[in-house]
Enzyme design. Structure first.
Site, PDB file in Angstrom:
ATOM      1  N   TYR A 135       0.829  -1.217   0.000  1.00 50.40           N
ATOM      2  CA  TYR A 135       0.000   0.000   0.000  1.00 50.40           C
ATOM      3  C   TYR A 135       0.859   1.261   0.000  1.00 50.40           C
ATOM      4  O   TYR A 135       0.339   2.366  -0.022  1.00 50.40           O
ATOM      5  CB  TYR A 135      -0.902   0.008   1.257  1.00 50.40           C
ATOM      6  N   GLY A 136       2.188   1.103   0.069  1.00 47.82           N
ATOM      7  CA  GLY A 136       3.051   2.272   0.237  1.00 47.82           C
ATOM      8  C   GLY A 136       4.067   2.410  -0.881  1.00 47.82           C
ATOM      9  O   GLY A 136       3.712   2.394  -2.069  1.00 47.82           O
ATOM     10  N   LEU A 160       6.107   0.432  -2.071  1.00 52.79           N
ATOM     11  CA  LEU A 160       6.337  -0.734  -2.943  1.00 52.79           C
ATOM     12  C   LEU A 160       5.353  -0.794  -4.113  1.00 52.79           C
ATOM     13  O   LEU A 160       5.512  -1.615  -5.018  1.00 52.79           O
ATOM     14  CB  LEU A 160       6.245  -2.039  -2.128  1.00 52.79           C
ATOM     15  N   GLU A 218      11.773  -4.187   5.196  1.00 54.93           N
ATOM     16  CA  GLU A 218      10.765  -3.489   6.010  1.00 54.93           C
ATOM     17  C   GLU A 218      11.090  -3.552   7.505  1.00 54.93           C
ATOM     18  O   GLU A 218      10.245  -3.189   8.326  1.00 54.93           O
ATOM     19  CB  GLU A 218       9.367  -4.067   5.749  1.00 54.93           C
TER      20      GLU A 218
END
Ligand code: PCA
Length: 151
Positions: free
Chosen positions: A7-8, A10, A80
């Site tokens: 959702y970010g 990536l 991450e």
């Protein structure tokens, strides 16, 4: 193979998307949104996006579901900083658009489960930050993500 919802940074068009292709086998399965709302905030001096593991607060979050091999999953956990910064948890997703024409194709609105990098290790003030439904580092918020190499 494992499903990961991103959702970010990536996502396609975002600064870390290339890290996926470079570190294993990856296939885009679908665009999707979380069934439950979650707070997606931009935090820290480096403007990092975080989906807080607080289902029921914030907004339904849009992103992409990828199928990744074990090498890439291991890479992503390290990248991450999982489990220190993010934790890899499960999330229920509603398919918006399936990417391929394969036999596993799911209809729009189907519910699938996937891993996602969320966090429970946030500062209390993050709960006051604006939330986003569709993260874009180049958005109007002006909080452009600072790439690791530039920190
Ligand atoms: N990378 C992961 C979590 C947040 C981020 O920037 C993602 O895109 O889903």
């Amino acid at each position: 193979m494992t499903r990961v919802f991103v959702y970010g940074t990536l996502k396609k068009g975002q600064p870390n998307n290339c890290r996926m292709e470079d570190n294993g086998t990856v296939k885009l399965l679908a665009r999707a949104q979380t069934v439950d709302p979650y707070p997606l905030v931009i935090a820290t001096d480096d403007n990092i996006p975080f989906m807080l593991n607080l289902p029921g607060k914030g907004q339904q979050v849009r992103g992409e579901i990828y199928e990744v091999d074990d090498n890439l999953l291991k890479f992503l956990d390290v990248f991450e900083s999982c489990p220190e910064l993010y934790q890899r948890t499960l999330v229920q997703l509603e398919v918006e658009e399936w990417a391929g024409e394969d036999e596993d194709k799911l209809k729009t609105g189907s519910i699938v489960e996937s891993f996602v990098y969320t966090t429970t290790t946030y500062k209390p003030e993050w709960l006051q930050y604006p939330t986003y439904e569709n993260y874009d580092t180049y958005g109007d918020h002006g909080l452009k993500y600072v790439c690791r190499e530039d920190r």
